[in-house]
Design an enzyme around this catalytic site. Sequence first.
Site, PDB file in Angstrom:
ATOM      1  N   ASP A  14      24.289   6.417  40.485  1.00 19.94           N
ATOM      2  CA  ASP A  14      24.111   7.133  39.223  1.00 19.94           C
ATOM      3  C   ASP A  14      25.471   7.259  38.529  1.00 19.94           C
ATOM      4  OD1 ASP A  14      21.422   7.448  39.804  1.00 19.94           O
ATOM      5  OD2 ASP A  14      21.660   9.457  40.642  1.00 19.94           O
ATOM      6  N   HIS A  23      21.399   3.594  45.757  1.00 18.31           N
ATOM      7  CA  HIS A  23      20.018   3.966  46.114  1.00 18.31           C
ATOM      8  C   HIS A  23      19.052   3.234  45.198  1.00 18.31           C
ATOM      9  CE1 HIS A  23      21.441   6.862  43.073  1.00 18.31           C
ATOM     10  NE2 HIS A  23      20.162   7.025  42.715  1.00 18.31           N
ATOM     11  N   HIS A  76      21.295   1.087  42.488  1.00 21.99           N
ATOM     12  CA  HIS A  76      22.304   1.582  41.555  1.00 21.99           C
ATOM     13  C   HIS A  76      22.988   2.813  42.124  1.00 21.99           C
ATOM     14  CE1 HIS A  76      18.914   4.258  40.887  1.00 21.99           C
ATOM     15  NE2 HIS A  76      19.774   5.127  40.383  1.00 21.99           N
ATOM     16  N   ARG A  78       3.474   7.165  41.722  1.00 25.09           N
ATOM     17  CA  ARG A  78       4.489   8.065  42.302  1.00 25.09           C
ATOM     18  C   ARG A  78       5.266   8.712  41.158  1.00 25.09           C
ATOM     19  NH1 ARG A  78      10.120   7.184  43.680  1.00 25.09           N
ATOM     20  NH2 ARG A  78      10.733   8.971  44.924  1.00 25.09           N
TER      21      ARG A  78
HETATM   22  C1  LIG Z   1      22.792   7.799  32.223  1.00 23.49           C
HETATM   23  C2  LIG Z   1      21.818   7.211  32.854  1.00 23.49           C
HETATM   24  C3  LIG Z   1      21.556   5.734  32.861  1.00 23.49           C
HETATM   25  C4  LIG Z   1      20.385   5.592  33.800  1.00 23.49           C
HETATM   26  C5  LIG Z   1      19.700   6.912  33.616  1.00 23.49           C
HETATM   27  C6  LIG Z   1      20.811   7.910  33.682  1.00 23.49           C
HETATM   28  C7  LIG Z   1      21.319   7.972  35.154  1.00 23.49           C
HETATM   29  C8  LIG Z   1      20.970   6.754  35.983  1.00 23.49           C
HETATM   30  C9  LIG Z   1      20.913   5.408  35.240  1.00 23.49           C
HETATM   31  C10 LIG Z   1      19.974   4.352  35.892  1.00 23.49           C
HETATM   32  C11 LIG Z   1      18.773   5.027  36.544  1.00 23.49           C
HETATM   33  C12 LIG Z   1      20.637   3.508  36.952  1.00 23.49           C
HETATM   34  C13 LIG Z   1      19.729   2.294  37.313  1.00 23.49           C
HETATM   35  C14 LIG Z   1      19.440   1.437  36.146  1.00 23.49           C
HETATM   36  C15 LIG Z   1      18.791   2.217  34.994  1.00 23.49           C
HETATM   37  C16 LIG Z   1      18.693   1.297  33.789  1.00 23.49           C
HETATM   38  C17 LIG Z   1      17.339   2.545  35.387  1.00 23.49           C
HETATM   39  O1  LIG Z   1      16.723   1.760  36.150  1.00 23.49           O
HETATM   40  O2  LIG Z   1      16.746   3.516  34.914  1.00 23.49           O
HETATM   41  C18 LIG Z   1      19.683   3.441  34.686  1.00 23.49           C
HETATM   42  C19 LIG Z   1      19.383   4.455  33.607  1.00 23.49           C
HETATM   43  C20 LIG Z   1      19.373   3.909  32.203  1.00 23.49           C
HETATM   44  O3  LIG Z   1      20.330   3.278  31.742  1.00 23.49           O
HETATM   45  O4  LIG Z   1      18.374   4.158  31.557  1.00 23.49           O
HETATM   46  O1  LIG Z   2      12.519   8.043  41.720  1.00 25.15           O
HETATM   47  C1  LIG Z   2      13.386   8.128  42.574  1.00 25.15           C
HETATM   48  O2  LIG Z   2      13.149   8.527  43.723  1.00 25.15           O
HETATM   49  C2  LIG Z   2      14.820   7.767  42.270  1.00 25.15           C
HETATM   50  C3  LIG Z   2      15.109   7.568  40.809  1.00 25.15           C
HETATM   51  C4  LIG Z   2      16.568   7.365  40.529  1.00 25.15           C
HETATM   52  O3  LIG Z   2      17.336   7.016  41.391  1.00 25.15           O
HETATM   53  C5  LIG Z   2      17.061   7.613  39.164  1.00 25.15           C
HETATM   54  O4  LIG Z   2      16.240   7.911  38.263  1.00 25.15           O
HETATM   55  O5  LIG Z   2      18.307   7.533  38.981  1.00 25.15           O
HETATM   56 FE   LIG Z   3      19.455   7.256  40.698  1.00 23.93          FE
END
Ligand SMILES: C=C1C[C@]23C[C@H]1CC[C@H]2[C@]1(C)CCC[C@@](C)(C(=O)O)[C@H]1[C@@H]3C(=O)O
Ligand SMILES: O=C(O)CCC(=O)C(=O)O
Ligand SMILES: [Fe+2]
Length: 360
Positions: free
Chosen positions: A226, A280, A224, A290
């Site tokens: 951010d 990333h 994703h 972790r």
């Molecule tokens: C505003 C946000 C949505 C997420 C958390 C924050 C910033 C990053 C986003 C996220 C990490 C991007 C990857 C998918 C996601 C669902 C996750 O895996 O956590 C995303 C977050 C979210 O929507 O909860």
């Molecule tokens: O845990 C990590 O190293 C990355 C997590 C991440 O990319 C996120 O929370 O948006």
């Molecule tokens: Fe991230």
Amino acid sequence: MVQPVFDAAVLSGRTDIPSQFIWPEGESPTPDATEEMHVPLIDIGGMLSGDPRAAAEVTRLVGEACERHGFFQVVNHGIDAQLLADAHRCVDAFFTMPLPEKQRALRRPGESCGYASSFTGRFASKLPWKETLSFRSCPSDPALVVDYIVATLGEDHRRLGEVYARYCSEMSRLSLEIMEVLGESLGVGRAHYRRFFEGNESIMRLNYYPPCQRPLETLGTGPHCDPTSLTILHQDDVGGLQVHTDGRWRSIRPRADAFVVNIGDTFMALSNGRYKSCLHRAVVNSRVPRKSLAFFLCPEMDKVVAPPGTLVDAANPRAYPDFTWRSLLDFTQKHYRADMKTLEVFSSWVVQQQPASART
Ligand SMILES: C=C1C[C@]23C[C@H]1CC[C@H]2[C@]1(C)CCC[C@@](C)(C(=O)O)[C@H]1[C@@H]3C(=O)O
Ligand SMILES: O=C(O)CCC(=O)C(=O)O
Ligand SMILES: [Fe+2]
């Protein structure tokens, strides 16, 4: 299909993992050792101490990294080592509690805050192998973090709330310092983005990745960009963060003394596309849990996100429409799962919403 329960204590008793956690080939991690990414180390304390040569070098390094992939690390950041240790200790304390205790802060559908054990109720497939606790933090409302923690988890957790209130306040301070460097490197002056983010409405997220018996079949956090503006991440010594650059995944080796900083989609829009929000992900392992602490800097909800006029000209027309962080956040929580295309898809959606006469 019945949704699995993501309870590490239960799942660790099996040899396989539920199918919802299995990521397709091509997206799952590769078995061979991942190359390391060399991310510039920025001495932010040195930059702010007033030596013009040191400041010019920091500005140059940050600009170069942000134009390429948007990732750099900061050292000499002034965050107290004890506070950082406490923040990691509180992650352990929270996530090692029994599931029902954590669920007192349960994140509800459509909300961006609370406790999520994976995203079992939210997504049907490609579930992440992680638990998260997210909460809002604003410099204008110093009691917000403690009030949220105490209201959801109870008085016994006040100390945890106090640790994260201090941590968030330090993260906001560091973000504003980084904004000065970003402004300088984009040629818009130190004050521009600092002022824009002075009243930020940010999100703090604690990430906990339990060990996984099949680490090559799943991901802790999927690929994703951010959607937020700037992310300041501290990972523990386990390792797992990977960035996609020049066509392959590379890992960022943890450094106890450094924060990993990356540009998010909202800052990419604020720089008119000059600074990149880069793909990333986080991989998991079979040995140890972790942890990572992610501070997502976000503008005030209803502030218009638009680049300064000096970054827009005939050769560099507007890359994205005006929007508010509220609308992008809503988009990622209600309509779209944040991924590498969030900003593009969201921008087209914003333009579609506008009356035809307002589209350029
Ligand atoms: C505003 C946000 C949505 C997420 C958390 C924050 C910033 C990053 C986003 C996220 C990490 C991007 C990857 C998918 C996601 C669902 C996750 O895996 O956590 C995303 C977050 C979210 O929507 O909860
Ligand atoms: O845990 C990590 O190293 C990355 C997590 C991440 O990319 C996120 O929370 O948006
Ligand atoms: Fe991230």
